[in-house]
Design an enzyme around this catalytic site. Structure first.
Site, PDB file in Angstrom:
ATOM      1  N   LYS A 132      -0.309   0.016  -7.042  1.00 46.19           N
ATOM      2  CA  LYS A 132      -1.333   1.003  -7.360  1.00 46.19           C
ATOM      3  C   LYS A 132      -0.784   2.409  -7.174  1.00 46.19           C
ATOM      4  CE  LYS A 132      -4.535  -2.038  -8.163  1.00 46.19           C
ATOM      5  NZ  LYS A 132      -5.203  -2.178  -9.474  1.00 46.19           N
ATOM      6  N   HIS A 152      -6.214  -9.032 -17.966  1.00 45.17           N
ATOM      7  CA  HIS A 152      -6.674  -8.674 -16.623  1.00 45.17           C
ATOM      8  C   HIS A 152      -7.399  -9.903 -16.069  1.00 45.17           C
ATOM      9  CE1 HIS A 152      -9.815  -7.058 -13.852  1.00 45.17           C
ATOM     10  NE2 HIS A 152      -8.777  -6.378 -13.404  1.00 45.17           N
TER      11      HIS A 152
HETATM   12 MG    MG Z   1      -5.809  -2.665 -13.356  1.00 36.30          MG
END
Ligand code: MG
Length: 372
Positions: free
Chosen positions: A174, A305
Site C-alpha cells: 500500500k 480484485h
Molecule cells: Mg486495491
C-alpha cells in the site's frame, strides 16, 4: 429444477493482526453476507459478497436479498441465470434505487449462488463449466503483507517471508501516505529486499490528486513497479487518462466499479492497463464475464480484485483467457469446503463441483452473526 427457498447468512472474520489499514480504509473484520438458494433437486447454491465488516450494512444487504430478490426467485428455474439476472437487475421498482451499492452486492450474492447450483448440477467446478483450461497457470501475488499501518521493518519482514517461504513471485504494498516520501522510501526498501526478479505492485486506494499522482507516479519506475493501483478518485476517467499518458508505470483499477458501463468508460478512454473487476461488487460472475470479455477485446489483462477472498476468482481465472494472475489474501480461507490455495507461487486448480462458494457449518458456527 425449481428454487424453493432462500436463506441468508453473515460471516464476520478477523483480518491479519486484528487491524489492517490502507490510505483510505481501516478494517478489523471482513464481512461476508451471503445467501443459500435451496432447490427441489436438493442442490443448495451458496453466494456471498465481501465487505469491510460493518454489521448494520451487512444486515441491510441480507434484508435486500430476502425482501426484494427472494420473492422474484422462488419457483424459478435456477439454471436460467441470464434471465434471472435481468429479472433482478432490471426489476422496475429497484432500477433507480438500486443499480449500484448494496443492491449490486446483493445481486452478486444471488448470481454466485445460481452459478454454484449450475456447476453442482453439472457435476463440475465452475471453471470447467465455463469452458476453462485445466493446464493454465494462475500466478499468485501476495497482498496480505504490505499494509500501510505496518512499520517499515514489518513490511520488509513480511515481503521477505512471502517470497522466501511463501514462494510468491509478486507482492503488493500500500502507498498513499500523507507524506509521499514515506511511500518512496518503503518502495525502495521492499524492492531492495525482494530483488529484481519478484514483481512489485503499489496500491494508493484512490488517495492521490492528479498533481501528487504525477509527482510520485513518475518515480515508481525507479523501483520497477508493475502497476500503480487506484492512484486517483475511483470515477475520474479523465484524470486516469492523463496519468496513463504521463508516467512510465502501468495503471490498474476496477475494484470500485460496479457495472459493465463504468468499465466501458475507462476502457474506451484507454485510461487503464490492468483491469480489476470483482465479481462480488459487480453483479456476480455474469457481469464479471462481460467485463473480462470487454477487456480481452482491448487486449488488456484481467487481474481480479478479490473481495470474495479468492474463492470465485480462482474459478473465473481458470475460466477466462484474459485472467492469468490473482491476488492472495487468506482471511476467509478457513470458511470454505474447498479453500482457494496457492502453492509455489501458483493457484491450485479447484476440483469440487460448484463455484467454490460453499461455506462450512463450522465457519457459520464460529464466525456467523445474526442477519437481522
Ligand atoms: Mg486495491
Amino acid at each position: 429444477m425449481q428454487i424453493t427457498s432462500i436463506e441468508t447468512f453473515l460471516l464476520h472474520v478477523p483480518v491479519t493482526n486484528g487491524r489492517i489499514e490502507d490510505s483510505t480504509h481501516l478494517v478489523t473484520h471482513w464481512g461476508a453476507p451471503g445467501c443459500i438458494i435451496n432447490t427441489d433437486a436438493g442442490i443448495r447454491g451458496f453466494g456471498y459478497t465481501g465487505t469491510h465488516g460493518h454489521l448494520a450494512l451487512d444486515r441491510i444487504l441480507c434484508q435486500y436479498v430476502l425482501g426484494v430478490y427472494a420473492p422474484l426467485l422462488e419457483g424459478e428455474d435456477p439454471l436460467e441465470i441470464q434471465r434471472l439476472w435481468s429479472k433482478l437487475a432490471l426489476f422496475p421498482p429497484s432500477v433507480w434505487t438500486g443499480r449500484h451499492g448494496i443492491s449490486r452486492l446483493a445481486l452478486s450474492c444471488v448470481d454466485l449462488a445460481l452459478w454454484d447450483i449450475k456447476a453442482k448440477a453439472a457435476g463440475q467446478p465452475l471453471w470447467k463449466l465455463l469452458g476453462g483450461d485445466h493446464a493454465k497457470k494462475i500466478e499468485a501475488y501476495n497482498t496480505d503483507g504490505g499494509w500501510l499501518n505496518w512499520s517499515e521493518q514489518r513490511l520488509v519482514d513480511d515481503v521477505r517471508q512471502s517470497v522466501e517461504e511463501g514462494g510468491f513471485r509478486g507482492v503488493k504494498m500500500k502507498v498513499g501516505s500523507e507524506d509521499g516520501n514515506r511511500d518512496l522510501a518503503r518502495l525502495e526498501a521492499v524492492r531492495k529486499v525482494i530483488g529484481p526478479a519478484v514483481k512489485l505492485m503499489a496500491d494508493a486506494n484512490g488517495r492521490w490528486d492528479l498533481p501528487k499522482a504525477l509527482r510520485i507516479g513518475r518515480r515508481l519506475k525507479d523501483f520497477d513497479v508493475g502497476w500503480i493501483e487506484e492512484p486517483l478518485w475511483y470515477d475520474d476517467v479523465a484524470g486516469h487518462q492523463a496519468l496513463v499518458q504521463s508516467i512510465g508505470t502501468p495503471v490498474a483499477l476496477g475494484e470500485q466499479l460496479d457495472t459493465l458501463d463504468q468499465f466501458e468508460r475507462f476502457l474506451e478512454a484507454r485510461a487503464v492497463h490492468f483491469v480489476q473487476p470483482d465479481a462480488v461488487r459487480l453483479g456476480g460472475v455474469t457481469e464479471w464475464l462481460q467485463v473480462a470479455d470487454r477487456a480481452l477485446a482491448s487486449r488488456l489483462p484481467v487481474v481480479s480484485h478479490v473481495g470474495d477472498m479468492m474463492q470465485i476468482h480462482v474459478q473465473t481465472a481458470f475460466a477466462h483467457p484474459a485472467s492469468n494472475s490473482l491476488e492472495y489474501i487468506p482471511w476467509l480461507r478457513g470458511c470454505f469446503v474447498e479453500p482457494a490455495t496457492a502453492k509455489d507461487g501458483y493457484f491450485v486448480r479447484p476440483e469440487l463441483p460448484g463455484a467454490g462458494t460453499e461455506v462450512t457449518r463450522e465457519a457459520l458456527d464460529l464466525y456467523g452473526k445474526p442477519t437481522q
